[in-house]
Design a protein around this motif. Structure first.
Motif, PDB file in Angstrom:
ATOM      1  N   HIS A  58       0.995  -1.714  -6.517  1.00  0.00           N
ATOM      2  CA  HIS A  58       1.715  -0.538  -7.010  1.00  0.00           C
ATOM      3  C   HIS A  58       2.351  -0.926  -8.337  1.00  0.00           C
ATOM      4  O   HIS A  58       2.996  -1.970  -8.445  1.00  0.00           O
ATOM      5  CB  HIS A  58       2.787  -0.105  -6.005  1.00  0.00           C
ATOM      6  CG  HIS A  58       3.622   1.022  -6.518  1.00  0.00           C
ATOM      7  ND1 HIS A  58       4.848   0.825  -7.123  1.00  0.00           N
ATOM      8  CD2 HIS A  58       3.396   2.355  -6.548  1.00  0.00           C
ATOM      9  CE1 HIS A  58       5.344   1.999  -7.482  1.00  0.00           C
ATOM     10  NE2 HIS A  58       4.485   2.942  -7.157  1.00  0.00           N
ATOM     11  N   SER A 100      -1.611   2.297 -10.000  1.00  0.00           N
ATOM     12  CA  SER A 100      -2.056   1.193  -9.154  1.00  0.00           C
ATOM     13  C   SER A 100      -2.962   0.277  -9.965  1.00  0.00           C
ATOM     14  O   SER A 100      -3.543   0.679 -10.971  1.00  0.00           O
ATOM     15  CB  SER A 100      -2.787   1.729  -7.923  1.00  0.00           C
ATOM     16  OG  SER A 100      -3.916   2.495  -8.311  1.00  0.00           O
ATOM     17  N   THR A 115      -4.390  -4.362  -3.554  1.00  0.00           N
ATOM     18  CA  THR A 115      -4.013  -3.422  -4.598  1.00  0.00           C
ATOM     19  C   THR A 115      -2.518  -3.548  -4.880  1.00  0.00           C
ATOM     20  O   THR A 115      -1.747  -3.975  -4.029  1.00  0.00           O
ATOM     21  CB  THR A 115      -4.350  -1.965  -4.216  1.00  0.00           C
ATOM     22  OG1 THR A 115      -3.648  -1.628  -3.023  1.00  0.00           O
ATOM     23  CG2 THR A 115      -5.854  -1.790  -4.021  1.00  0.00           C
ATOM     24  N   THR A 156       4.318  -4.343  -7.205  1.00  0.00           N
ATOM     25  CA  THR A 156       4.538  -4.565  -5.777  1.00  0.00           C
ATOM     26  C   THR A 156       3.184  -4.591  -5.081  1.00  0.00           C
ATOM     27  O   THR A 156       2.407  -3.632  -5.211  1.00  0.00           O
ATOM     28  CB  THR A 156       5.391  -3.420  -5.177  1.00  0.00           C
ATOM     29  OG1 THR A 156       6.537  -3.211  -6.003  1.00  0.00           O
ATOM     30  CG2 THR A 156       5.826  -3.748  -3.761  1.00  0.00           C
ATOM     31  N   ASN A 215       0.595  -3.989  -2.373  1.00  0.00           N
ATOM     32  CA  ASN A 215       0.467  -3.034  -1.272  1.00  0.00           C
ATOM     33  C   ASN A 215       0.091  -3.763   0.014  1.00  0.00           C
ATOM     34  O   ASN A 215      -0.302  -4.930  -0.014  1.00  0.00           O
ATOM     35  CB  ASN A 215      -0.574  -1.962  -1.620  1.00  0.00           C
ATOM     36  CG  ASN A 215      -0.091  -1.043  -2.728  1.00  0.00           C
ATOM     37  OD1 ASN A 215       1.082  -0.691  -2.795  1.00  0.00           O
ATOM     38  ND2 ASN A 215      -0.997  -0.670  -3.619  1.00  0.00           N
ATOM     39  N   GLU A 216       0.216  -3.064   1.130  1.00  0.00           N
ATOM     40  CA  GLU A 216      -0.027  -3.685   2.444  1.00  0.00           C
ATOM     41  C   GLU A 216      -1.427  -4.259   2.581  1.00  0.00           C
ATOM     42  O   GLU A 216      -1.641  -5.193   3.340  1.00  0.00           O
ATOM     43  CB  GLU A 216       0.245  -2.674   3.566  1.00  0.00           C
ATOM     44  CG  GLU A 216       1.730  -2.464   3.813  1.00  0.00           C
ATOM     45  CD  GLU A 216       1.999  -1.533   4.986  1.00  0.00           C
ATOM     46  OE1 GLU A 216       1.102  -1.338   5.832  1.00  0.00           O
ATOM     47  OE2 GLU A 216       3.121  -1.003   5.043  1.00  0.00           O
TER      48      GLU A 216
END
Length: 187
Positions: A55, A72, A53, A46, A48-49
């Motif tokens: 997840h 990560s 990076t 996933t 990250n915002e």
């Protein structure tokens, strides 16, 4: 002085957005950090915002229980176009205090981001991942050839058993981390 040590070729300009989602492990080199009786192994990525990076959730089933570790991933060199990532996990999973960082190099990915060959520079780890629990045998053999061309000993690859359909949800969880302790001792 010329050296014949081949530089591993990696994918350039990997589209992280397209790479996100669930990947099923089709085959891998056995490793000490995965239970020996692993089945239904998968990774879910996933973004990250920050958009840089990722997840990482790695899951497998051992002895009928789901075991997992979260971490990560990030580009080893943010200015490079090469798909050379670093992955960081904290171990042991039940008491995450020690950071462990490894290389995650995307060696090949198809145009539709449906299957991928992942390795690392020491050639101790190799994974074939797919969006489905099964991979066409011809495609599998092409990935084996690519890995061989890059200097990997593909005889060490073990196919990962995958249930059809794959398990949904989390299932019973190994909360004690027993698998991790056993893996240290090669069980």
């Amino acid at each position: 002085m010329a050296t014949n040590k081949k530089v591993i070729e990696v994918v350039k300009n990997l589209d992280l957005q397209k790479y996100m989602g669930r990947w099923y492990e089709i085959a891998s080199f056995p490793s000490f950090f995965e239970p020996k009786d692993s089945v239904n192994t998968r990774a879910t990525y996933t973004l990250n915002e920050d958009g840089k990076t990722v997840h990482v959730l790695n899951e497998t089933w051992s002895g009928g229980k789901r075991v997992s570790i979260e971490g990560s991933a990030y580009k080893a060199d943010p200015s490079s176009v090469e798909a050379k990532l670093k992955v960081k996990f904290y171990v042991p999973p039940f008491l995450p205090i020690i950071p462990v960082v490894g290389d995650y190099w995307v060696l090949f990915i198809d145009d539709d981001y449906q299957y991928v060959l992942v390795g690392e520079p020491r050639k101790k780890f190799l994974w074939i991942l797919c969006r489905q629990t099964r991979l066409d045998e011809d495609v599998y053999n092409q990935l084996l050839q690519k890995a061989t061309d890059e200097g990997y000993d593909v005889k060490k690859l073990h196919k990962t058993p995958q249930a059809e359909p794959p398990p949904e949800g989390e299932g019973p969880k190994d909360t004690k981390g027993v698998w991790w302790i056993k893996s240290i001792f090669g069980k």
